[in-house]
Design a protein around this motif. Sequence first.
Motif, PDB file in Angstrom:
ATOM      1  N   ASP A   1       1.145  -1.186   0.078  1.00  0.00           N
ATOM      2  CA  ASP A   1       0.022   0.029   0.036  1.00  0.00           C
ATOM      3  C   ASP A   1       0.892   1.370  -0.237  1.00  0.00           C
ATOM      4  OD1 ASP A   1      -2.445   1.722   0.808  1.00  0.00           O
ATOM      5  OD2 ASP A   1      -3.426  -0.153   0.629  1.00  0.00           O
ATOM      6  N   ASP A   2       0.340   2.237   0.471  1.00  0.00           N
ATOM      7  CA  ASP A   2       0.809   3.737   0.282  1.00  0.00           C
ATOM      8  C   ASP A   2       2.188   3.686   0.912  1.00  0.00           C
ATOM      9  OD1 ASP A   2       1.258   6.389   0.379  1.00  0.00           O
ATOM     10  OD2 ASP A   2      -0.737   6.858   1.516  1.00  0.00           O
TER      11      ASP A   2
ATOM     12  N   ARG B   1      -6.508  16.231   2.538  1.00  0.00           N
ATOM     13  CA  ARG B   1      -5.412  15.315   3.005  1.00  0.00           C
ATOM     14  C   ARG B   1      -3.958  15.851   2.633  1.00  0.00           C
ATOM     15  NH1 ARG B   1      -4.140   9.085   1.812  1.00  0.00           N
ATOM     16  NH2 ARG B   1      -4.136   8.237   3.715  1.00  0.00           N
TER      17      ARG B   1
ATOM     18  N   LYS C   1      -3.755  -1.063  -6.761  1.00  0.00           N
ATOM     19  CA  LYS C   1      -5.079  -0.419  -5.987  1.00  0.00           C
ATOM     20  C   LYS C   1      -4.920   0.924  -6.492  1.00  0.00           C
ATOM     21  CE  LYS C   1      -6.371   0.367  -1.162  1.00  0.00           C
ATOM     22  NZ  LYS C   1      -5.862  -0.027   0.305  1.00  0.00           N
TER      23      LYS C   1
ATOM     24  N   ASP D   1      -6.078   4.645  -5.983  1.00  0.00           N
ATOM     25  CA  ASP D   1      -6.675   5.463  -4.836  1.00  0.00           C
ATOM     26  C   ASP D   1      -6.981   6.861  -5.293  1.00  0.00           C
ATOM     27  OD1 ASP D   1      -7.549   5.862  -2.421  1.00  0.00           O
ATOM     28  OD2 ASP D   1      -5.792   5.188  -1.312  1.00  0.00           O
TER      29      ASP D   1
ATOM     30  N   GLY E   1     -11.694   4.807   0.867  1.00  0.00           N
ATOM     31  CA  GLY E   1     -13.049   4.172   1.299  1.00  0.00           C
ATOM     32  C   GLY E   1     -13.745   4.110  -0.038  1.00  0.00           C
TER      33      GLY E   1
ATOM     34  N   ASP F   1     -13.168   2.467   4.476  1.00  0.00           N
ATOM     35  CA  ASP F   1     -11.768   2.239   5.369  1.00  0.00           C
ATOM     36  C   ASP F   1     -12.310   1.551   6.653  1.00  0.00           C
ATOM     37  OD1 ASP F   1     -10.035   2.907   3.588  1.00  0.00           O
ATOM     38  OD2 ASP F   1      -9.746   5.125   4.199  1.00  0.00           O
TER      39      ASP F   1
HETATM   40  C1  DGJ Z   1      -7.200   5.381   1.588  1.00  0.00           C
HETATM   41  C2  DGJ Z   1      -7.741   3.870   1.287  1.00  0.00           C
HETATM   42  O1  DGJ Z   1      -8.959   3.808   1.337  1.00  0.00           O
HETATM   43  C3  DGJ Z   1      -6.613   3.054   2.318  1.00  0.00           C
HETATM   44  O2  DGJ Z   1      -7.192   1.556   2.100  1.00  0.00           O
HETATM   45  C4  DGJ Z   1      -5.190   3.125   2.061  1.00  0.00           C
HETATM   46  O3  DGJ Z   1      -4.992   2.669   0.993  1.00  0.00           O
HETATM   47  C5  DGJ Z   1      -5.152   4.593   2.405  1.00  0.00           C
HETATM   48  N1  DGJ Z   1      -5.599   5.645   1.411  1.00  0.00           N
HETATM   49  C6  DGJ Z   1      -3.587   4.878   2.037  1.00  0.00           C
HETATM   50  O4  DGJ Z   1      -3.276   6.233   2.015  1.00  0.00           O
END
Ligand code: DGJ
Length: 717
Positions: A343-344, A423, A457, A459, A509, A528
Amino acid sequence: MLTRLTVAFAFSCLSCHLFAQAQQIIIETSQSALVLTVGGNQRVLQSYLGRKLAPAAYAALTGGREVYLTAGMDNQFEPAIRLVHNDGNPSLELKYVSHKTTREHDLTQTDIVLKDPVYPVEVTLHYTAYQNSGVIKSWADILHREKKPVMLTQYASALLHFNSEEYWLTQFHGDWAREVNMVEEKLTNGIKTLESKLGTRTNFYQTQAFFLSLNGKSSETAGELIAGTLAWTGNFQYTFEVDQRNGLRVRSGINAYASEYYLAPGETFTTPAFIFTWTDQGKGQASRNLHTWARNFGVLDGKGPRLTLLNNWEATHTSFNETRLTELFDEGKKLGIDLFLLDDGWFGNAFPRNDDKAGLGDWQEDKKKLPSGLGYLVKEAEKKSIKFGIWLEPEMVNPKSELYQKHPEWILKLPNREENYGRNQLVLDLVNPQVQDFVFAVVDDMMTKNPGIAFIKWDCNRSMTNAYSPYLKEKQSHLYIAYTQGLYKVMERIRAKYPHLPIMLCAGGGGRTDYGAMKYFTEFWPSDNTDGLERIFIQWGYSYFFPSNTISAHVTSMGKLQSLKFRTDVAMMGKMGYDIRVNNFTPQELQFSQEAVKTYKRISETVWFGNLYRLISPYEESRAVLMYVSENKSKAILFNYQLHTRRKDLFGRVQLQGLDPQKKYRFREINLFPDTKSINPDNNKVLTGEYLMNIGLNLAPGRIAPLSSNIFELTEE
Ligand code: DGJ
């Protein structure tokens, strides 16, 4: 004879256009029909929307209400289209010119050409009827040949008319970590609007789908309704206008807010599609119709397999290094999942991504965290026989990034006001073809360098504020629309080169959950909030419009009150994954989870591709019961969740649905925690479909414990 209960709309309005022997255009699925009539004045009218009937019944229909209402002439209600000509004249009349219907396999395509008799403006209404699923897709093309651009201030995808005694609207609103809250209300005179103006992540406060029940509320198994959703990843709007005679017009389309569109001569403005299904069999049937359509036509590889995965977001956030990640690969392998999703936090050097304040836009491996690069991680994962996937948020930029310093002109922001952050980030100007190239290259370069990457993924963690496109200059009112079109252009290019790479749609989310995007994505991240109890409601909400193979559901350590079994049983009703420290499991929890992954792989075919029956709603009782039944009715998986957090409860028997009454099924509890036994009195019995659907099962024997759950498998003997 047409009865009130089975007809969404049949013409009976004395003040509307009457005429003899009018031409009809019939748009039919296996279950429903939309009948349009060319009126005496050549305007096209909606005469009927309801159950499919014999042709003779349609022939008796006369008149109706205008199917694509225009503004500026005799219509005084919300128009489907409003257009201002280049001489400043704000009127439009659309008259029938021609139509054609073509049929290919399951699809019937109807295209109706309309023209203004005074101005060279043409609108083509398109309808695709999907026979098998009962879904209709409707959109419009708008075109003109005036000398200069015309201005469009309304451009609906569809306008549907209803003529019932009562209208009940079910909508799904929310916010971060509390998505898809279902609310049902009776529509009264005036206009009710469901919409988004957020630009990006447009479903943040409002999920893009609704039910409209006619002549009273509908239940899961009974009642007449339509389910509708707009295939558009930008601002959307649905208006429900109940007029002085209790007639209802439902307009669906792009939200025209701050979006006057200047259409050049010869340019075609194509609206997104409105997807809807009509049924008189309740919400359950509407969902099954949409699921069938989505798996076949609406979702990328909707009938293909999905990967189980271990994600590291909740387990590590942005603090990890190579050693930590390769340990996590081991944990994934131990579990038996297919893929590890990083992930991030893996990128940025001048501005490392150690939290959400920096790095977005600089898509190079952080040399401190990952000195050997992504290629090394892909190989290490391969060595452990799992695949490797990665997180991206390519539409965004942090001011603390090299991209921001290099390309300030690529960012949506007002030239003469302070930047406004969400953010700690800004949105890139995806209207600009150079930015589209950049976003495509983020994916393409990464995939070219690391062809082993098996999952993305995608985002999107903020919506638009203070939005201004440096690229659009004086045409700022095109921004919201052109941004979404820019996103689609990028996705088209990605899909042309990587047609089957699984990509999860995520927007902090459930901020992006629409069928405009889903034709490029294989699944989406619903929320989330991964607390098992909350997830029952959230996944339940999405299940009304999306099939389970698109609804990502991860087992995490959120929801401490719930056992690992409960959280696993909740994830198993969707597209299961994990985001948890496997090494923190007790030996029994590890054994349980390893078995759960195996079980999920065995039952996922039925969960993903079976027909969903929601049996007991968590909105109605403090439990939730649902089941998936395979197409040939030889298998079913039943999920049972007890939601009371305090005390044991008593519940009635549950009658199953969707089985074959003649078949005999072995009923067996599965996914049990080690050293526990099923306490269900019918466990391991062979029961007929007739028994199961009429007498039903006791799913709460001896007052079932708070926050407990069961999964049962039914297999034809
Ligand atoms: C928002 C996503 O919904 C999370 O699952 C995660 O990937 C974070 N961003 C990462 O910054």
